[in-house]
Design a protein around this motif. Structure first.
Motif, mmCIF file in Angstrom:
data_model
loop_
_atom_site.group_PDB
_atom_site.id
_atom_site.type_symbol
_atom_site.label_atom_id
_atom_site.label_comp_id
_atom_site.label_asym_id
_atom_site.label_seq_id
_atom_site.Cartn_x
_atom_site.Cartn_y
_atom_site.Cartn_z
ATOM 1 N N VAL A 183 -5.756 9.305 26.582
ATOM 2 C CA VAL A 183 -6.132 8.032 25.958
ATOM 3 C C VAL A 183 -6.171 8.456 24.285
ATOM 4 O O VAL A 183 -7.076 8.909 23.996
ATOM 5 C CB VAL A 183 -7.205 7.173 26.397
ATOM 6 N N PRO A 213 -3.144 4.228 34.639
ATOM 7 C CA PRO A 213 -2.671 3.484 33.247
ATOM 8 C C PRO A 213 -2.463 2.140 33.405
ATOM 9 O O PRO A 213 -2.616 1.229 32.331
ATOM 10 C CB PRO A 213 -1.399 4.205 32.838
ATOM 11 N N LEU A 254 -5.816 0.269 33.889
ATOM 12 C CA LEU A 254 -6.973 0.741 32.890
ATOM 13 C C LEU A 254 -8.465 1.259 33.454
ATOM 14 O O LEU A 254 -9.375 0.819 33.325
ATOM 15 C CB LEU A 254 -7.259 -0.285 31.970
ATOM 16 N N LEU A 302 -13.832 4.240 25.116
ATOM 17 C CA LEU A 302 -13.084 3.914 26.249
ATOM 18 C C LEU A 302 -13.055 2.652 26.666
ATOM 19 O O LEU A 302 -12.236 1.710 26.985
ATOM 20 C CB LEU A 302 -13.047 4.750 27.506
ATOM 21 N N TRP A 316 -10.650 0.187 28.965
ATOM 22 C CA TRP A 316 -10.894 1.112 30.287
ATOM 23 C C TRP A 316 -12.175 0.738 30.849
ATOM 24 O O TRP A 316 -13.423 0.760 30.298
ATOM 25 C CB TRP A 316 -10.764 2.670 29.969
#
Length: 301
Positions: A205, A219, A222, A249, A254
């Protein structure tokens, strides 16, 4: 008892009673001691029993170090160390009398690397005979080290016949050089066994000045999965750095799910349930998942 042995493996073969007792029951320690799975080397200090020299066992039997013993000799990661040397001899050869105990295998023709089976043969032998997660640990490690080429592994597995051939082809198809640690190898195997797709090893990332790698990342959704060993936060600096990473993140959308060694090794159903719950709660995913199990309350609300 196997939990006691696993804890000792994780601590390079030795541990004090208090360290063991923090993770396993006193009864499990006593049982492992009585069965010879562990030994007391000093007051309050326990260790794994010594393993006979596999090279000596191979010479005694007129064969080659093979399977898990060869994987260790080649420097591959293994989920469990063999309790006895594993040796392969020519088919038709009888077991020789020897004071060195070993697990004996027979084969028509075996490629060798000194007194060990060759690297590719070793991966295939492990893939044919070990449980999926243990076999994948060896295969992932061999690919990561560059000891085995993935295309060669796939071709060789496709040409196998006999017992374990289908199992070996499954391991070869799943093997990935990107995975980095034994715990990560096992977490990947848990996902594969559960039929959970879309997670890739070592996802990067990167955004402006921020960059991070995720053990296993999806991906599209997430979702990040991390497999943390016992000494993951060895210092306060490491803890602070990891907190910053987690926040960064999260700010980028994420969701990070972190699993301990105990989770991955001993509570895999909970791990699977947690990951499926995260997938079900992802934007654009409309499945509703009811969570059961002793940790279900962690997801309540």
């Amino acid at each position: 008892m196997s939990e006691v042995v696993d804890v000792l493996y994780r601590r390079a073969g030795t541990a004090r009673f208090a360290e063991l007792r923090a993770l396993v029951s006193a009864r499990a320690i006593r049982t492992a001691l009585a069965d010879g799975a562990i030994r007391r080397i000093a007051k309050g200090v326990y260790a794994l029993p010594p393993v006979p020299d596999p090279l000596a066992a191979a010479r005694a039997q007129g064969g080659l170090v093979s399977h898990l013993s060869a994987a260790v000799a080649h420097g591959f990661s293994v989920l469990d160390l063999p309790d006895k040397p594993q040796i392969t001899v020519p088919r038709g050869q009888h077991r020789r009398l020897s004071p060195i105990p070993c697990d004996l295998h027979w084969a028509d023709e075996v490629s060798s690397d000194g007194l060990c089976t060759g690297k590719l043969r070793t991966v295939l032998d492990c893939a044919r005979t070990l449980p999926f997660e243990a076999a994948l640990t060896v295969a992932d490690s061999a690919l990561r080290l560059g000891a085995v080429d993935r295309s060669q592994l796939l071709i060789a597995a496709a040409e196998l016949t006999g017992p374990g051939s289908r199992r070996a082809r499954r391991v070869a198809a799943a093997a990935d050089a990107r995975a980095e640690s034994p715990l990560e190898f096992v977490l990947r195997s848990v996902l594969i066994e559960a039929g959970i797709d879309g997670f890739e090893p070592q996802v990067v990332v990167r955004d402006g000045t921020f960059s991070a790698r995720i053990d296993l990342g999806h991906p599209g959704l997430l979702i990040a999965l991390e497999a943390d060993g016992f000494a993951y936060h060895s210092t306060r600096t490491a803890l602070t750095r990891d907190c910053h990473r987690h926040v960064n993140l999260t700010l980028r959308g994420w969701r990070l799910l972190r699993f301990s060694w105990e989770d991955v090794m001993f509570d895999r159903q909970w791990v699977v349930t947690a990951i499926r719950a995260a997938i079900a709660g992802s934007p654009g995913h409309h499945n509703v998942l009811e969570i059961h199990g002793h940790r279900g309350d962690a997801f309540a609300g």
